[in-house]
Design an enzyme around this catalytic site. Structure first.
Site, PDB file in Angstrom:
ATOM      1  N   ALA A 248       0.800  -1.241   0.000  1.00 48.66           N
ATOM      2  CA  ALA A 248       0.000   0.000   0.000  1.00 48.66           C
ATOM      3  C   ALA A 248       0.827   1.283   0.000  1.00 48.66           C
ATOM      4  O   ALA A 248       0.269   2.370   0.172  1.00 48.66           O
ATOM      5  CB  ALA A 248      -1.012   0.015   1.155  1.00 48.66           C
ATOM      6  N   ALA A 249       2.138   1.167  -0.214  1.00 47.09           N
ATOM      7  CA  ALA A 249       2.957   2.390  -0.295  1.00 47.09           C
ATOM      8  C   ALA A 249       2.501   3.248  -1.482  1.00 47.09           C
ATOM      9  O   ALA A 249       2.413   4.474  -1.378  1.00 47.09           O
ATOM     10  CB  ALA A 249       4.435   2.024  -0.432  1.00 47.09           C
ATOM     11  N   GLY A 250       2.187   2.589  -2.597  1.00 43.46           N
ATOM     12  CA  GLY A 250       1.715   3.328  -3.772  1.00 43.46           C
ATOM     13  C   GLY A 250       0.378   4.014  -3.504  1.00 43.46           C
ATOM     14  O   GLY A 250       0.110   5.106  -4.011  1.00 43.46           O
ATOM     15  N   ASP A 251      -0.462   3.375  -2.706  1.00 43.54           N
ATOM     16  CA  ASP A 251      -1.755   3.973  -2.373  1.00 43.54           C
ATOM     17  C   ASP A 251      -1.557   5.224  -1.506  1.00 43.54           C
ATOM     18  O   ASP A 251      -2.203   6.252  -1.721  1.00 43.54           O
ATOM     19  CB  ASP A 251      -2.638   2.967  -1.618  1.00 43.54           C
ATOM     20  CG  ASP A 251      -2.844   1.691  -2.416  1.00 43.54           C
ATOM     21  OD1 ASP A 251      -2.856   1.772  -3.658  1.00 43.54           O
ATOM     22  OD2 ASP A 251      -2.977   0.621  -1.797  1.00 43.54           O
TER      23      ASP A 251
END
Ligand code: RIB
Length: 305
Positions: A248-251
């Site tokens: 979820a880093a991209g989120d």
């Protein structure tokens, strides 16, 4: 500032393993967690934690995971009144492995997410009045997302599109979004170039521009972020943090970007907000629980000017 998220909501079952299993391999892991996730949901919660008023448009099943996820997300100050309960499909489920290097692999069973349709678009249309940004991803049907994007553009709402998980996109998809934010693997699927440095990213960005999207932001994880937009182009170095879980880093990045853009910050500053939010998300386990708070983000940005 009001941000609308049209997207997926999952329950994540995440196993922590020494390395990602090879085909046919059985590994002994150390622990697991069951927490809410889904790219849309993560972006919604992160936007709320970073200071936005957030409305989420999506679908869950009429099951225990759906009830648990909605309860937790509502407690995060995300308005979930426009999340429909689907009586035919189950709540989306993600089975995730995270290794000792914080890398992950994810298998998603879409369930109710893949049932988003014109009814959901109609609910989103009402929410978009007065919104500053619409966040989209690719864990729900593209057609419904693109219809929502076209409505948002007509209302003057900035459309920030995360092409994840990536698939080849029709030309019209590029024309109804204001920002596209692929990571390295997504960039390779979209344009056939896997960017490993600023030059590769610039080449990939010019291909994406030629398809009709004005603002391209290429997320290269620990290598930094390249941006090429109508106003500015450049490169943002990665923030230094101790990463334990990249899920979820991209989120978190897209939420940081959306909040900063909504607050009228420059593209370069907004990309730094995205990069800081993404970095912070890697310092904690899980998807939703790892989404950063505004105070943490401001502190990291101040510390690493
Ligand atoms: O981007 C991370 C997310 O991808 C996880 O929360 C999982 O649900 C999958 O959708």
């Amino acid at each position: 500032m009001k941000i609308i998220v049209f997207g997926s909501i999952n329950m994540d079952l995440t196993a922590y393993v020494p390395k990602l299993p090879l085909p046919g391999e059985t590994l002994l892991g150390s622990s697991y967690i069951t927490v809410p996730g889904g790219k849309g949901n993560n972006q919604a919660v992160a936007s709320a934690r970073l200071g936005a008023q957030v409305q989420f448009v999506g679908r869950v099943g009429d099951d225990i995971f759906g009830k648990q996820v909605l309860q937790i997300v509502a407690a995060e100050n995300v308005d979930v009144s426009q999340v429909a309960i689907d009586t035919e499909k189950g709540t989306g489920l993600a089975v995730i492995s995270v290794d000792d290097n914080a890398e992950n692999s994810i298998a998603v069973i879409s369930g109710a997410n893949w049932a988003l349709n014109g009814q959901d678009v109609a609910r989103a249309e009402k929410c978009l009045d007065g919104a500053s940004a619409l966040l989209l991803q690719l864990e729900v049907p593209l057609e419904a997302s693109m219809q929502t994007a076209a409505i948002a553009q007509k209302k003057g709402v900035k459309v920030i599109f995360d092409p994840a998980p990536a698939v080849a996109l029709p030309e019209k998809a590029y024309q109804v979004v204001d920002f596209i934010t692929p990571n390295e693997t997504e960039t390779e699927i979209l344009v056939g170039i896997r960017p490993t440095n600023e030059q590769d990213a610039a080449q990939a960005a010019s291909i994406l521009h030629s398809r009709g999207v004005k603002n391209v932001i290429i997320k290269m994880g620990a290598k930094g972020v390249y941006f090429d937009t109508a106003d500015q182009k450049g490169f943002v170095k990665p923030f230094k943090v101790k990463s334990i879980d990249s899920v979820a880093a991209g989120d978190a990045f897209n939420a940081g970007l959306a909040v900063a853009i909504s607050e009228g910050k420059s593209v370069q500053e907004a990309v730094r907000w995205g990069a800081a939010a993404g970095a912070l998300a890697t310092t904690k386990k899980g998807a939703l629980p790892a989404m950063p708070y505004r105070s943490e983000l401001l502190q990291l940005i101040n510390e690493q000017q």
